[in-house]
Design a protein around this motif. Structure first.
Motif, PDB file in Angstrom:
ATOM      1  N   SER A 220     -63.779 -29.041 -47.362  1.00 49.27           N
ATOM      2  CA  SER A 220     -62.912 -30.206 -47.124  1.00 49.27           C
ATOM      3  C   SER A 220     -62.187 -30.585 -48.408  1.00 49.27           C
ATOM      4  O   SER A 220     -62.324 -31.693 -48.935  1.00 49.27           O
ATOM      5  CB  SER A 220     -63.752 -31.396 -46.619  1.00 49.27           C
ATOM      6  N   LEU A 221     -61.410 -29.668 -48.910  1.00 50.05           N
ATOM      7  CA  LEU A 221     -60.703 -29.900 -50.179  1.00 50.05           C
ATOM      8  C   LEU A 221     -59.349 -30.564 -49.979  1.00 50.05           C
ATOM      9  O   LEU A 221     -58.780 -31.105 -50.922  1.00 50.05           O
ATOM     10  CB  LEU A 221     -60.508 -28.567 -50.924  1.00 50.05           C
ATOM     11  N   GLY A 222     -58.815 -30.491 -48.771  1.00 49.48           N
ATOM     12  CA  GLY A 222     -57.486 -31.039 -48.512  1.00 49.48           C
ATOM     13  C   GLY A 222     -57.469 -31.918 -47.284  1.00 49.48           C
ATOM     14  O   GLY A 222     -58.510 -32.180 -46.658  1.00 49.48           O
ATOM     15  N   ASN A 225     -57.844 -28.808 -42.192  1.00 51.11           N
ATOM     16  CA  ASN A 225     -58.470 -27.499 -42.406  1.00 51.11           C
ATOM     17  C   ASN A 225     -57.531 -26.484 -43.057  1.00 51.11           C
ATOM     18  O   ASN A 225     -57.937 -25.729 -43.935  1.00 51.11           O
ATOM     19  CB  ASN A 225     -59.003 -26.964 -41.079  1.00 51.11           C
ATOM     20  N   ALA A 226     -56.273 -26.454 -42.623  1.00 56.00           N
ATOM     21  CA  ALA A 226     -55.320 -25.516 -43.223  1.00 56.00           C
ATOM     22  C   ALA A 226     -55.099 -25.845 -44.693  1.00 56.00           C
ATOM     23  O   ALA A 226     -55.055 -24.948 -45.550  1.00 56.00           O
ATOM     24  CB  ALA A 226     -53.995 -25.551 -42.467  1.00 56.00           C
ATOM     25  N   ALA A 227     -54.971 -27.132 -44.997  1.00 55.83           N
ATOM     26  CA  ALA A 227     -54.774 -27.546 -46.393  1.00 55.83           C
ATOM     27  C   ALA A 227     -56.001 -27.223 -47.232  1.00 55.83           C
ATOM     28  O   ALA A 227     -55.889 -26.806 -48.399  1.00 55.83           O
ATOM     29  CB  ALA A 227     -54.467 -29.037 -46.457  1.00 55.83           C
ATOM     30  N   THR A 294     -62.326 -25.771 -38.397  1.00 53.55           N
ATOM     31  CA  THR A 294     -63.202 -25.599 -39.562  1.00 53.55           C
ATOM     32  C   THR A 294     -63.313 -24.135 -39.951  1.00 53.55           C
ATOM     33  O   THR A 294     -63.557 -23.799 -41.116  1.00 53.55           O
ATOM     34  CB  THR A 294     -64.611 -26.153 -39.252  1.00 53.55           C
ATOM     35  N   TYR A 295     -63.112 -23.258 -38.980  1.00 55.63           N
ATOM     36  CA  TYR A 295     -63.187 -21.818 -39.238  1.00 55.63           C
ATOM     37  C   TYR A 295     -62.282 -21.408 -40.403  1.00 55.63           C
ATOM     38  O   TYR A 295     -62.651 -20.533 -41.201  1.00 55.63           O
ATOM     39  CB  TYR A 295     -62.784 -21.044 -37.979  1.00 55.63           C
ATOM     40  N   ALA A 347     -72.720 -18.528 -39.364  1.00 53.63           N
ATOM     41  CA  ALA A 347     -72.602 -18.781 -37.926  1.00 53.63           C
ATOM     42  C   ALA A 347     -71.162 -18.635 -37.453  1.00 53.63           C
ATOM     43  O   ALA A 347     -70.894 -18.036 -36.398  1.00 53.63           O
ATOM     44  CB  ALA A 347     -73.141 -20.175 -37.591  1.00 53.63           C
ATOM     45  N   LEU A 348     -70.215 -19.175 -38.240  1.00 50.29           N
ATOM     46  CA  LEU A 348     -68.801 -19.070 -37.856  1.00 50.29           C
ATOM     47  C   LEU A 348     -68.298 -17.634 -37.976  1.00 50.29           C
ATOM     48  O   LEU A 348     -67.486 -17.176 -37.157  1.00 50.29           O
ATOM     49  CB  LEU A 348     -67.957 -20.014 -38.703  1.00 50.29           C
ATOM     50  N   ILE A 349     -68.769 -16.933 -38.996  1.00 46.19           N
ATOM     51  CA  ILE A 349     -68.406 -15.517 -39.133  1.00 46.19           C
ATOM     52  C   ILE A 349     -68.935 -14.745 -37.921  1.00 46.19           C
ATOM     53  O   ILE A 349     -68.222 -13.910 -37.345  1.00 46.19           O
ATOM     54  CB  ILE A 349     -68.978 -14.923 -40.440  1.00 46.19           C
TER      55      ILE A 349
END
Length: 385
Positions: A220-222, A225-227, A294-295, A347-349
């Motif tokens: 959660s840097l931006g 999710n894309a940011a 989130t992926y 898990a997401l992978i």
């Protein structure tokens, strides 16, 4: 996530340069040698014309006549015992770096990444200046072959100085320090270029440092999710480009071909990809809804960064270590690397792997082999295990 099986790397590389060096004029050397030959000839002639005694022997010289001054010995640079090995040494030093660029398909960017040179104009100028300084030194050493001196030690010292120069240049280059030499060089386009020996640069962090930054970073840097995914790419000192068509132009073989159970991805199925021809860029397909999930920061972009990590450690995204009984396991090994070393959410992978397999793309699966291969690559063992 699929990278290109074969990359269509465009022609790159630095412009070949030839240093402008000053050589001793040939006429000067001829004049010197001609003078020595004249002295010898006159000396012989004088002996032949001396009067002889009744036994046909030359009359003794006047005991009061001073002995002639001995002729000084003149030494040539290329006849000194260390000259040839020195030329080989400095030439090999230059060829080493030229070969590295050629082995990267003339890709200056990968060469710069390897030596942590910033991907900027200043970085490019610094790299070019280093290659120019090496080539100038090599050409100067070769041009000095016919240099002469009555002092052999002076010639030997100059021979040693060429070795010292290339070693010093290399040491400074690897630290981003000012090269300390300035010269004018001529490119194959006939233009004159000046190497600024006072210019230094700040090297990029090592890949180990960058990798650890990404692995430890939050998802959660931006603002979104894309940011956040873009921020992760920037933490790796790379860029995220949304121009996926440009990525296809850079790596036209990206689409690949079906290989048994490993069905190639289509553009509409592609979240993003890494192209070795542009090693500091991750290409993202913004039309894919996964970028809003989130992926994107937790798994997808970390997978793509892992392709770059393998490239940095092995010089290719498909080292021998990824082959299992003749089967290319690039994608599976990259997933394992992402989970083990890039902070990817397992898990997401795995969800991504399961979905890909359901649509005919089974090449992304992880298992004990891909985990071991990722470990070997991370430790620098890129050959087949």
């Amino acid at each position: 996530m699929q990278p290109p099986r074969k990359t269509g790397i465009g022609a790159g590389g630095i412009t070949a340069i030839v240093a402008a060096v000053i050589v001793i004029p040939a006429l000067l050397f001829i004049a010197v040698t001609a003078g020595l030959m004249t002295v010898a000839k006159n000396h012989i002639s004088q002996g032949a014309n001396e009067p002889t005694n009744s036994y046909g022997n030359a009359s003794p010289s006047d005991p009061n006549q001073a002995d002639p001054e001995p002729t000084a010995t003149v030494y040539r640079m290329d006849e000194r015992p260390g000259y040839e090995s020195m030329v080989t040494y400095v030439t090999d030093k230059l060829d080493h770096y030229k070969d590295e660029i050629l082995n990267n398909n003339n890709n200056n960017t990968m060469f710069m990444s390897e030596y942590r040179i910033p991907d900027t104009q200043d970085g490019t100028d610094y790299m070019t200046g280093y290659m120019a300084a090496l080539l100038g030194t090599v050409n100067e050493a070769k041009a000095a072959a016919d240099e002469t001196s009555e002092d052999p030690d002076a010639l030997d010292a100059k021979i040693d100085s060429y070795r010292t120069t290339v070693d010093t240049l290399e040491a400074r280059f690897k630290k981003g320090q000012a090269l300390g030499v300035s010269m004018t060089v001529t490119g194959n386009d006939g233009k004159k270029y000046t190497v600024d020996g006072s210019r230094s640069i700040t090297l990029r962090p090592t890949w180990d440092e960058l990798e650890q930054r990404v692995a430890k970073a939050s998802n959660s840097l931006g603002s979104g999710n894309a940011a956040s995914a873009q921020k992760l790419v920037e933490l790796a000192d790379m860029k995220l480009s949304w121009d996926i068509d440009e990525g296809f132009r850079q790596c036209p073989a990206f689409a690949g071909t079906d290989d048994g159970d490993n069905k190639a991805l289509t553009k509409s199925e592609t979240f993003g990809f890494y192209c070795p021809a542009t090693p500091n860029v991750i290409y993202g397909n913004r039309s894919m809804p996964d970028w809003n999930m989130t992926y994107a920061p937790a798994a997808g972009v970390r997978h793509e960064l892992s392709h770059h990590a393998i490239h940095m450690r092995c010089g290719t995204i498909e080292p021998e270590a990824i082959m299992q009984n003749g089967v290319n396991r690039t994608e599976g090994v990259t997933n394992s690397y992402a989970v083990k070393y890039m902070g990817a959410n397992r898990a997401l992978i795995q969800q991504s792997i399961d979905y890909a397999a359901s649509t005919g793309h089974k090449q992304y699966r992880m298992d004990a082999f891909t985990d071991r291969a990722a470990e070997r690559i991370h430790s620098g063992q890129c050959n087949a295990g």
